[in-house]
Design an enzyme around this catalytic site. Structure first.
Site, PDB file in Angstrom:
ATOM      1  N   LYS A  23       0.839  -1.211   0.000  1.00 52.72           N
ATOM      2  CA  LYS A  23       0.000   0.000   0.000  1.00 52.72           C
ATOM      3  C   LYS A  23       0.866   1.250   0.000  1.00 52.72           C
ATOM      4  CE  LYS A  23      -2.241   3.021   3.224  1.00 52.72           C
ATOM      5  NZ  LYS A  23      -1.154   3.877   3.701  1.00 52.72           N
ATOM      6  N   ASP A 117      -3.305   8.973   8.327  1.00 51.63           N
ATOM      7  CA  ASP A 117      -3.639   8.601   9.696  1.00 51.63           C
ATOM      8  C   ASP A 117      -3.247   9.695  10.683  1.00 51.63           C
ATOM      9  OD1 ASP A 117      -4.838   6.186   9.249  1.00 51.63           O
ATOM     10  OD2 ASP A 117      -2.926   5.129   9.154  1.00 51.63           O
ATOM     11  N   VAL A 326       9.241   7.373  15.961  1.00 50.50           N
ATOM     12  CA  VAL A 326       9.031   7.977  14.629  1.00 50.50           C
ATOM     13  C   VAL A 326       7.896   9.005  14.666  1.00 50.50           C
ATOM     14  CG1 VAL A 326       8.512   7.527  12.208  1.00 50.50           C
ATOM     15  CG2 VAL A 326       9.958   5.933  13.484  1.00 50.50           C
TER      16      VAL A 326
HETATM   17  C1  UD1 Z   1       5.075   7.035   5.601  1.00 51.86           C
HETATM   18  C2  UD1 Z   1       4.081   5.921   5.575  1.00 51.86           C
HETATM   19  C3  UD1 Z   1       3.653   5.528   6.994  1.00 51.86           C
HETATM   20  C4  UD1 Z   1       4.875   5.203   7.844  1.00 51.86           C
HETATM   21  C5  UD1 Z   1       5.881   6.343   7.764  1.00 51.86           C
HETATM   22  C6  UD1 Z   1       7.195   6.011   8.470  1.00 51.86           C
HETATM   23  C7  UD1 Z   1       2.902   6.215   3.496  1.00 51.86           C
HETATM   24  C8  UD1 Z   1       1.630   6.540   2.818  1.00 51.86           C
HETATM   25  N1  UD1 Z   1       2.902   6.322   4.824  1.00 51.86           N
HETATM   26  O1  UD1 Z   1       4.430   8.187   6.153  1.00 51.86           O
HETATM   27  O2  UD1 Z   1       2.817   4.373   6.915  1.00 51.86           O
HETATM   28  O3  UD1 Z   1       4.474   5.035   9.178  1.00 51.86           O
HETATM   29  O4  UD1 Z   1       6.202   6.662   6.396  1.00 51.86           O
HETATM   30  O5  UD1 Z   1       7.747   4.830   7.986  1.00 51.86           O
HETATM   31  O6  UD1 Z   1       3.882   5.817   2.875  1.00 51.86           O
HETATM   32  N2  UD1 Z   1       8.236  14.868   9.336  1.00 51.86           N
HETATM   33  C9  UD1 Z   1       8.397  16.223   9.576  1.00 51.86           C
HETATM   34  N3  UD1 Z   1       8.328  17.074   8.507  1.00 51.86           N
HETATM   35  C10 UD1 Z   1       8.109  16.638   7.215  1.00 51.86           C
HETATM   36  C11 UD1 Z   1       7.946  15.244   6.996  1.00 51.86           C
HETATM   37  C12 UD1 Z   1       8.009  14.390   8.072  1.00 51.86           C
HETATM   38  O7  UD1 Z   1       8.620  16.649  10.714  1.00 51.86           O
HETATM   39  O8  UD1 Z   1       8.059  17.460   6.298  1.00 51.86           O
HETATM   40  C13 UD1 Z   1       8.286  13.928  10.479  1.00 51.86           C
HETATM   41  C14 UD1 Z   1       6.909  13.285  10.754  1.00 51.86           C
HETATM   42  O9  UD1 Z   1       6.079  14.137  11.513  1.00 51.86           O
HETATM   43  C15 UD1 Z   1       7.324  12.031  11.487  1.00 51.86           C
HETATM   44  C16 UD1 Z   1       8.637  11.631  10.802  1.00 51.86           C
HETATM   45  O10 UD1 Z   1       9.114  12.819  10.143  1.00 51.86           O
HETATM   46  O11 UD1 Z   1       7.593  12.331  12.842  1.00 51.86           O
HETATM   47  C17 UD1 Z   1       8.487  10.522   9.786  1.00 51.86           C
HETATM   48  O12 UD1 Z   1       7.479  10.848   8.858  1.00 51.86           O
HETATM   49  P1  UD1 Z   1       7.527  10.329   7.357  1.00 51.86           P
HETATM   50  O13 UD1 Z   1       8.614   9.313   7.226  1.00 51.86           O
HETATM   51  O14 UD1 Z   1       7.563  11.496   6.441  1.00 51.86           O
HETATM   52  O15 UD1 Z   1       6.118   9.601   7.222  1.00 51.86           O
HETATM   53  P2  UD1 Z   1       5.117   9.626   6.004  1.00 51.86           P
HETATM   54  O16 UD1 Z   1       5.850   9.685   4.718  1.00 51.86           O
HETATM   55  O17 UD1 Z   1       4.060  10.639   6.266  1.00 51.86           O
END
Ligand code: UD1
Length: 431
Positions: A23, A117, A326
């Site tokens: 997914k 989520d 995370v």
């Molecule tokens: C993706 C996955 C999710 C998984 C996550 C971590 C999808 C659709 N979702 O979410 O299932 O749990 O990776 O493996 O692929 N952050 C910031 N600023 C940003 C971007 C991220 O502070 O601009 C922080 C987030 O708040 C979080 C951390 O970085 O604390 C990791 O987030 P990220 O790896 O970006 O998760 P997603 O890509 O949203």
């Protein structure tokens, strides 16, 4: 589509689960297809709500999207629109990823705020800073993000944290930017690598170096690609735990072992026994031991694996700890387990001794579980996809008939989930 499930504990869950493609990769490959000339094909796509949402979002931009059996075909030919309609606000993480491809195709992008989520604040600052480094003018408005560019160019970017989404944003944008982009502290999750491989098939100059570094040589144009998605490692782990938590035995088919190394080693440390072949992984246990686990970027223990693991902890004798590093706010779902009789306490400390980004914050990001406790039936509402799965398992191990609301959420992220649980022997009445 059902709103709730009534779940009757039905003893040990046993049998095979045919896994779908990931997914977390499928929607990213759909977005990448917009960068090409000619239609791209993604095979082994999961039947999940997220694919439908993304398909309709891409169609609203003028692209063609067809779902043919387990294939998704994306034709970028008709893409003319630069604006993703506001009706997609908060639906998934895709709008933020569309900025780079829209800048490339139509020179500007207007996208609504991303959703997904509710497991933390999930800001987009890394995405936006990276896009600015690549030459986009980006502004955050009340309703979303607006971006324009006279042309993207390569840059040296270092992410403050190896974010999956921000890494994907950079890969999508840098592949068609002028010159070389070096991305440091990148996420290297299997789904990110899958996107990089897809872009490479489309003709992008992408290389993954040691130390979490991507080097991308931009090219003026990408072609089409066809790729089979790898098996969904979150789905795989969730069903392996479904077997263990109910005293059963589940064999998952269609996900390579290398995507699950830490998942397997964690469950193995707890006493689970595995039978692993080139195509399947089976887990069973006569007795499980407690564990202390912290979540981490890949290749560490994945954050999406923790809700089923915490549920499993409630069914294991002794004290277990889960430290979430995370997402700062991903443990709220445990209140429901406590309500069902689980002995579960939240703490703001980094309880596995590994100091994380949330050290000395107020976020309650560690949980202590004292098992084993029988869980009693309850009426629950799913807060997010992965916690939702844990609630189904809680109901399956509990005593009496539980009602779980909001199952549409589960269907957004798990392929044919009702059918798969039913095949394992769980009695579910959708309503
Ligand atoms: C993706 C996955 C999710 C998984 C996550 C971590 C999808 C659709 N979702 O979410 O299932 O749990 O990776 O493996 O692929 N952050 C910031 N600023 C940003 C971007 C991220 O502070 O601009 C922080 C987030 O708040 C979080 C951390 O970085 O604390 C990791 O987030 P990220 O790896 O970006 O998760 P997603 O890509 O949203």
């Amino acid at each position: 589509m059902a709103e709730h499930w009534e779940i009757e504990p039905s003893g040990p869950l046993q049998g095979d689960v045919e896994l779908a493609g990931s997914k977390n990769a499928v929607t990213k490959l759909m977005v990448a297809s917009l960068l090409g000339t000619g239609p791209s094909r993604i095979r082994n796509a999961p039947r999940v709500g997220d694919v439908d949402i993304t398909a309709s979002m891409l169609r609203s931009l003028g692209a063609g999207v067809e779902v043919v059996g387990d294939d998704v075909v994306v034709d970028p030919e008709g893409l003319r629109e630069s604006q993703v309609p506001a009706s997609y606000t908060g639906m998934n993480r895709v709008p933020a990823l569309l900025i780079g491809p829209l800048l490339h195709r139509v020179g500007e992008a207007v996208v609504p705020l991303a959703g997904g989520d509710r497991i933390g604040m999930r800001p987009l600052d890394f995405h936006l800073d990276a896009l600015r480094s690549l030459g986009a003018e980006v502004s955050l408005t009340e309703t979303g993000i607006e971006a324009k560019t006279a042309g993207l160019h390569g840059a040296r970017i270092r992410l403050p944290f190896p974010s999956v989404g921000a890494t994907e944003s950079v890969l999508l944008s840098a592949s068609v930017a002028e010159g070389r982009t070096v991305l440091e502290n990148a996420a290297v999750e299997p789904e990110v690598v899958e996107l990089a491989l897809f872009l490479q098939r489309m003709g992008a100059g992408v290389e993954l170096k040691p130390d979490r570094r991507f080097v991308v040589e931009g090219v003026p144009e990408l072609g089409r690609a066809c790729q089979r998605l790898g098996g969904d490692r979150i789905e795989a782990f969730s069903y392996l735990v479904a077997g263990l938590a109910t005293g059963g035995r589940v064999r998952v088919v269609g996900c390579n072992q290398d995507r699950l190394v830490t998942a397997i080693s964690t469950l193995h440390r707890m006493g689970a026994r595995f039978t692993i072949t080139d195509s399947s992984i089976e887990a069973s246990a006569t007795e499980l031991r407690p564990a202390a686990v912290h979540t981490e970027p890949h290749p560490g223990f994945m954050t999406d694996w923790q809700p089923p693991l915490v549920l499993l902890f409630t069914q294991v004798d002794g004290m277990s700890i889960l430290h979430e590093t995370v997402f700062e706010d991903r443990l709220g779902y445990v209140d429901a387990l406590r309500h069902m009789g689980g002995q579960v306490e939240l703490y703001d400390q980094c309880l596995t001794g590994h100091e994380c980004r949330f050290f000395e914050s107020n976020w309650r990001h560690s949980v202590v579980v004292r098992g084993r406790t029988p869980l009693v039936a309850a009426e629950l509402t799913m807060p997010d996809i992965r916690a939702g799965f844990a609630y189904v398992l809680a109901a399956a191990t509990g005593q009496g008939r539980s009602v779980v609301h909001g199952v549409g959420l589960l269907e957004r992220g798990y392929d044919r989930v009702l059918e798969k649980f039913t095949n394992l022997g769980l009695q579910i009445t959708p309503g």
